[in-house]
Design an enzyme around this catalytic site. Structure first.
Site, PDB file in Angstrom:
ATOM      1  N   ALA A  66       0.931  -1.339   0.005  1.00  0.00           N
ATOM      2  CA  ALA A  66       0.149  -0.099  -0.002  1.00  0.00           C
ATOM      3  C   ALA A  66       0.860   1.204   0.137  1.00  0.00           C
ATOM      4  O   ALA A  66       2.134   1.105   0.419  1.00  0.00           O
ATOM      5  CB  ALA A  66      -0.673  -0.251   1.208  1.00  0.00           C
ATOM      6  N   GLY A 105       0.370  -5.171   0.753  1.00  0.00           N
ATOM      7  CA  GLY A 105      -0.688  -5.156  -0.109  1.00  0.00           C
ATOM      8  C   GLY A 105      -0.488  -5.682  -1.472  1.00  0.00           C
ATOM      9  O   GLY A 105      -1.319  -6.439  -2.091  1.00  0.00           O
ATOM     10  N   GLU A 108      -0.958  -9.541  -0.866  1.00  0.00           N
ATOM     11  CA  GLU A 108      -2.434  -9.657  -0.503  1.00  0.00           C
ATOM     12  C   GLU A 108      -3.006  -9.907  -1.716  1.00  0.00           C
ATOM     13  O   GLU A 108      -3.901 -10.641  -2.125  1.00  0.00           O
ATOM     14  CB  GLU A 108      -2.912  -8.555   0.231  1.00  0.00           C
ATOM     15  CG  GLU A 108      -2.314  -8.760   1.630  1.00  0.00           C
ATOM     16  CD  GLU A 108      -2.679  -7.521   2.594  1.00  0.00           C
ATOM     17  OE1 GLU A 108      -2.588  -6.254   2.394  1.00  0.00           O
ATOM     18  OE2 GLU A 108      -3.520  -8.072   3.362  1.00  0.00           O
ATOM     19  N   GLU A 128       4.239  -5.430   7.109  1.00  0.00           N
ATOM     20  CA  GLU A 128       3.418  -4.635   7.646  1.00  0.00           C
ATOM     21  C   GLU A 128       3.750  -4.337   9.285  1.00  0.00           C
ATOM     22  O   GLU A 128       3.702  -3.098   9.555  1.00  0.00           O
ATOM     23  CB  GLU A 128       1.962  -4.903   7.733  1.00  0.00           C
ATOM     24  CG  GLU A 128       1.280  -4.682   6.231  1.00  0.00           C
ATOM     25  CD  GLU A 128       1.301  -5.653   5.528  1.00  0.00           C
ATOM     26  OE1 GLU A 128       2.169  -6.854   5.499  1.00  0.00           O
ATOM     27  OE2 GLU A 128       0.706  -5.912   4.269  1.00  0.00           O
TER      28      GLU A 128
HETATM   29  C1  3H9 Z   1       0.587  -2.193   3.309  1.00  0.00           C
HETATM   30  O1  3H9 Z   1       0.957  -2.885   2.243  1.00  0.00           O
HETATM   31  C2  3H9 Z   1      -0.711  -2.489   4.363  1.00  0.00           C
HETATM   32  C3  3H9 Z   1      -1.596  -3.479   3.717  1.00  0.00           C
HETATM   33  O2  3H9 Z   1      -1.424  -4.590   3.947  1.00  0.00           O
HETATM   34  C4  3H9 Z   1      -3.029  -3.210   3.852  1.00  0.00           C
HETATM   35  C5  3H9 Z   1      -3.510  -1.842   3.096  1.00  0.00           C
HETATM   36  C6  3H9 Z   1      -5.178  -1.798   3.511  1.00  0.00           C
HETATM   37  N1  3H9 Z   1       4.632   3.355  -0.242  1.00  0.00           N
HETATM   38  O3  3H9 Z   1      13.259   1.833  -0.245  1.00  0.00           O
HETATM   39  P1  3H9 Z   1      13.550   2.545  -1.565  1.00  0.00           P
HETATM   40  C7  3H9 Z   1       9.581   4.700  -2.002  1.00  0.00           C
HETATM   41  S1  3H9 Z   1       1.947  -1.570   4.288  1.00  0.00           S
HETATM   42  C8  3H9 Z   1       5.187   4.610  -0.548  1.00  0.00           C
HETATM   43  O4  3H9 Z   1      14.651   3.509  -1.841  1.00  0.00           O
HETATM   44  P2  3H9 Z   1      14.673   0.006  -2.522  1.00  0.00           P
HETATM   45  C9  3H9 Z   1      10.417   5.114  -0.882  1.00  0.00           C
HETATM   46  O5  3H9 Z   1       9.883   6.074  -0.107  1.00  0.00           O
HETATM   47  C10 3H9 Z   1       3.304  -1.491   3.188  1.00  0.00           C
HETATM   48  N2  3H9 Z   1       6.363   4.788  -0.903  1.00  0.00           N
HETATM   49  O6  3H9 Z   1      14.140   1.430  -2.622  1.00  0.00           O
HETATM   50  C11 3H9 Z   1      11.315   5.884  -1.929  1.00  0.00           C
HETATM   51  O7  3H9 Z   1      11.067   6.972  -2.041  1.00  0.00           O
HETATM   52  P3  3H9 Z   1      12.016   8.277  -2.560  1.00  0.00           P
HETATM   53  C12 3H9 Z   1       3.956  -2.771   3.221  1.00  0.00           C
HETATM   54  C13 3H9 Z   1       7.277   3.809  -0.962  1.00  0.00           C
HETATM   55  O8  3H9 Z   1      14.756  -0.360  -3.676  1.00  0.00           O
HETATM   56  C14 3H9 Z   1      11.386   4.754  -3.083  1.00  0.00           C
HETATM   57  O9  3H9 Z   1       9.829   4.244  -3.033  1.00  0.00           O
HETATM   58  N3  3H9 Z   1       5.186  -2.647   2.277  1.00  0.00           N
HETATM   59  C15 3H9 Z   1       6.818   2.685  -0.516  1.00  0.00           C
HETATM   60  O10 3H9 Z   1      15.910   0.001  -1.754  1.00  0.00           O
HETATM   61  C16 3H9 Z   1      12.107   3.751  -3.323  1.00  0.00           C
HETATM   62  O11 3H9 Z   1      12.555   2.846  -2.141  1.00  0.00           O
HETATM   63  C17 3H9 Z   1       6.202  -2.183   2.705  1.00  0.00           C
HETATM   64  O12 3H9 Z   1       6.391  -1.926   4.027  1.00  0.00           O
HETATM   65  C18 3H9 Z   1       5.265   2.388  -0.144  1.00  0.00           C
HETATM   66  N4  3H9 Z   1       4.936   1.241   0.206  1.00  0.00           N
HETATM   67  O13 3H9 Z   1      13.617  -0.835  -1.726  1.00  0.00           O
HETATM   68  C19 3H9 Z   1       7.494  -2.003   1.704  1.00  0.00           C
HETATM   69  N5  3H9 Z   1       7.584   1.534  -0.795  1.00  0.00           N
HETATM   70  O14 3H9 Z   1      13.083   7.696  -3.731  1.00  0.00           O
HETATM   71  C20 3H9 Z   1       8.244  -0.958   1.996  1.00  0.00           C
HETATM   72  C21 3H9 Z   1       8.782   2.428  -1.020  1.00  0.00           C
HETATM   73  O15 3H9 Z   1      11.289   9.314  -2.698  1.00  0.00           O
HETATM   74  N6  3H9 Z   1       9.211  -0.588   0.858  1.00  0.00           N
HETATM   75  N7  3H9 Z   1       8.550   3.713  -1.349  1.00  0.00           N
HETATM   76  O16 3H9 Z   1      12.792   8.155  -1.222  1.00  0.00           O
HETATM   77  C22 3H9 Z   1      10.389  -1.201   0.944  1.00  0.00           C
HETATM   78  O17 3H9 Z   1      10.467  -2.285   1.733  1.00  0.00           O
HETATM   79  C23 3H9 Z   1      11.500  -0.962  -0.007  1.00  0.00           C
HETATM   80  O18 3H9 Z   1      11.247   0.169  -0.428  1.00  0.00           O
HETATM   81  C24 3H9 Z   1      11.477  -1.797  -1.353  1.00  0.00           C
HETATM   82  C25 3H9 Z   1      12.590  -1.287  -2.406  1.00  0.00           C
HETATM   83  C26 3H9 Z   1      12.012  -3.216  -0.682  1.00  0.00           C
HETATM   84  C27 3H9 Z   1      10.040  -2.052  -1.952  1.00  0.00           C
END
Ligand code: 3H9
Length: 686
Positions: A66, A105, A108, A128
């Protein structure tokens, strides 16, 4: 990419529709993505020419979750839970084609598809809890139906990602493909036409052995130290075996919304964005660096061998140099021992250990470091010894090589001046054990060049560290705040509060260990030596901790001598009446503080010093300080770090306590202008 604002694109290929989510950088399911995804599936369900659907994503990853930035606002329709439900109920087979990191998400969505094909390098997980949340779009109910309750509890409460092959073994995905993911997903979808559709939500409720769950919950409670999301997630996963699917989904949704509003989740979201911000350093813009294939390390003690292991684990070759023959032998044995333990616990195989050890060269000869691109000195903490070694290294090393010191206190500019390469010199302050601890303070000296800084940060990334750039000051960020904190805690003891009560208060607060237990672990002689070193610079009326020095003078050095602030019996810490008597004798008219007052004092001591650090420009952001305290000093992540927590608590109260401290402890505890300003402007710390 589709037109501006178009995040979901459909391509028809005969009876097949390929739905591609295209929302850079990580295909997060923002409101527009959710709406378009739902519309796409409604349309395709109605389209008689389509018989099967593949859902894929453009760019570097399938949906990574999400959109976290939306969590500070009320959820806009459609809810991801309903989009996921719509996908699951499509009347034609839907196959998810997963690459990159399928998270939250995104996972999911994949769980609701009728089959899942994953790229061999792909990873999948429900992280999460790392944001203080639980899966809120059916993850706690669909995952157990596919993989069982216990594996789901493990994945969801740890938030860990699993590899494609582990996902296959668990039954989370149906197929792993080495190349051409979309082609394989299309073939799978075509093969499913006319077959009964397997909807995850319709699978039988998984069974759950109550005793196993109970044991799991007990061990989880011990690890969590106050964190709520994993326990709530456990409750939800356990519902999957007892509660009808639709009802459990409703309860999951409620629990998710509750957690989203919680202070813990807000704090952990703050930490998520703080981690993203920390690497963005203005001087690094446009600088490209090559990855390291090898480094040199001088010193084979705890730090030197730990740093070597961190580099070996990351695939680098390491030349470890140690002048003393038996210390070198011990260092190599320590490294071997770490790997042997890793084999025993099943984390690595013998072949992996052999391959890693083959990349280690251990020698007495500094000359072996001549052509290393970067050498880290990690000898004992003595300024003269370090200067002497750095001069020698400077003379043997190639002109392009970078020299780094792992000092935790000594002035980097002073050390740099003992070399002919101050522009290629900096501090790399690892934390012990260096192969485990994630924090790396990258200390930028006055002459450190942007290129050198960029290379050091690249090394940090290669070693899987969270690298925080800091300026030069006594103790840098982490130890400078720690010294203030420890001093304030020791003064509380000297004024009549027993050390075990202070430890208990901070452990209840969520710290991994209380300050006195940590001092015993680190060795009381270390801070003793520091106080001796700084004695000459002390102001005349400065209050200095004395009780701890008394302990050191009695040979109570902490865990290593079996006694320090506590007595250690079979590794267990016990309150020692000798220390209690010492405290009583010293305190005289004792002031025994309540748990709340202990926390207030410790917090104000830390925040006041942190505000000075900000004011001096040692770090550019308050959130960098939060990251240092969380990743190097056991500050609870779910409180968001020392600065974030103080702002949530209320800076007025922190300022009032800082004034009291200044009055009680004297001149060097003066209140920081930055703290006064943060309260006056009501803006807090940026
Ligand atoms: C969820 O899903 C809830 C659901 O169960 C239910 C809903 C109802 N959103 O980390 P990076 C941005 S909770 C917004 O540098 P990498 C990040 O800020 C979510 N932005 O790259 C960055 O922006 P900037 C569950 C996001 O390659 C850019 O993307 N998911 C999100 O080292 C690049 O990110 C997570 O917790 C996001 N979800 O790593 C996953 N994700 O360039 C969280 C990333 O402006 N994300 N951004 O600084 C991660 O773990 C890592 O970002 C990922 C990539 C592994 C994906």
């Amino acid at each position: 990419m589709g037109e501006a604002g178009q995040y979901v694109v459909i391509e028809q290929d005969g009876p097949l529709a390929l739905v591609v989510i295209d929302h850079p950088p990580v295909n997060a399911t923002s409101a527009a993505v959710r709406a378009q995804l739902q519309q796409a599936f409604v349309r395709l369900d109605e389209d008689a020419s389509i018989q099967a659907i593949v859902l894929a994503a453009a760019g570097r990853t399938f949906v990574a979750g999400a959109d976290i930035r939306e969590f500070d606002f009320p959820t806009q329709d459609p809810h991801l839970r309903d989009v996921v439900q719509a996908i699951e109920h499509v009347s034609k087979p839907v196959v998810a084609a997963l690459h990159g990191t399928t998270l939250g998400g995104g996972c999911e969505i994949a769980l609701a598809c009728h089959a899942r094909v994953i790229d061999a390098k792909g990873k999948i997980g429900l992280p999460e809890v790392k944001l203080g949340l639980l899966p809120g779009a059916g993850g706690t109910q669909r995952l157990p139906r596919l993989v069982g309750v216990m594996p789901s509890l493990d994945m969801i409460t740890s938030g860990r990602m699993v590899s494609a092959h582990e996902a296959l073994a668990l039954g989370l995905v149906d197929q792993v493909v080495g190349q051409d993911l979309r082609k394989a997903a299309k073939a799978k979808a075509l093969s499913m036409i006319g077959q009964p559709i397997r909807r995850t939500g319709d699978l039988p409720a998984p069974s759950c052995v109550p005793a196993d769950c109970e044991t799991f919950v007990k061990s989880l409670q011990q690890k969590l130290r106050g964190q709520i999301a994993p326990l709530k997630a456990t409750e939800m996963v356990m519902l999957s075996s007892t509660t009808p699917f639709a009802e459990a989904i409703r309860l999951e949704s409620e629990a998710f919304e509750g957690l989203k509003q919680s202070s813990q989740s807000k704090a952990m979201r703050h930490v998520f964005f703080a981690e993203r911000a920390v690497g963005h350093h203005p001087v690094l813009k446009g600088i490209e660096t090559d990855p390291f294939t090898s480094i040199g390390v001088v010193g084979a003690g705890m730090m030197g061998s730990g740093i070597s292991v961190a580099a070996l684990d990351a695939g680098l070759s390491v030349t470890m140099v140690e002048a003393n023959a038996s210390a070198l032998e011990k260092g190599v044995a320590r490294i071997r021992g770490l790997y042997e333990r890793a084999i025993k616990s099943g984390r690595i195989s013998q072949a992996v250990m052999d391959e890693r050890l083959a990349r280690l060269t251990a020698t007495h000869d500094l000359g072996a470091l001549a052509y290393q691109p970067l050498v880290i000195e990690a000898i004992y903490e003595n300024q003269e010894a370090k200067k002497d070694l750095l001069q020698k290294l400077d003379a043997v090393m190639d002109a392009a090589g970078i020299l780094a010191s792992n000092t935790s206190y000594i002035d980097i500019n002073l050390l740099a001046a003992s070399t002919q390469r101050p522009d290629r010199f900096l501090g790399l302050h690892f934390f012990s054990p260096a192969h485990v601890m994630r924090l790396l303070e990258v200390v930028r000296g006055a002459a450190t060049s942007p290129q050198t800084l960029a290379r050091a940060l690249a090394l940090g990334k290669q070693l899987n560290k969270l690298a925080v750039v800091v300026g030069v000051c006594e103790g840098f960020v982490g130890n400078r705040i720690l010294t203030r904190f420890w001093d304030a805690c020791t003064f509380m003891v000297e004024d009549g509060t027993p050390p075990q009560e202070i430890d208990a208060a901070f452990e209840r607060f969520g710290m991994a260990m209380g300050p006195f237990a940590v001092q015993d672990l680190a060795g009381l002689d270390i801070s003793y030596a520091m106080r001796q070193r700084l004695a000459a610079q002390r102001q005349p009326h400065e209050r200095v901790p004395v009780l701890v020095d008394r302990l050191v003078e009695q040979g109570r050095l902490g865990q290593k001598s079996g006694q320090g602030w506590y007595r250690y019996e079979a590794g267990k810490r016990q309150v020692d009446p000798v220390v209690s008597d010492l405290v009583t004798a010293h305190a005289g008219e004792a002031v025994r503080l309540s748990g709340e007052a202990i926390i207030a004092r410790g917090r104000a001591a830390m925040v006041n010093e942190a505000a000075k650090i900000l004011q001096e420009g040692i770090v550019p952001r308050a959130s960098d300080i939060d990251l240092v305290k969380i990743n190097g000093y056991g500050f609870p992540v779910w409180r968001g770090g020392v600065m974030f927590e103080a702002m949530q608590f209320g800076l007025e109260a922190v300022l009032a306590e800082a004034h009291k401290i200044a009055q009680d402890y004297g001149p060097t505890w003066e209140v920081s202008d930055a703290l006064i300003e943060a309260v006056r402007t009501q803006k807090g710390f940026a």
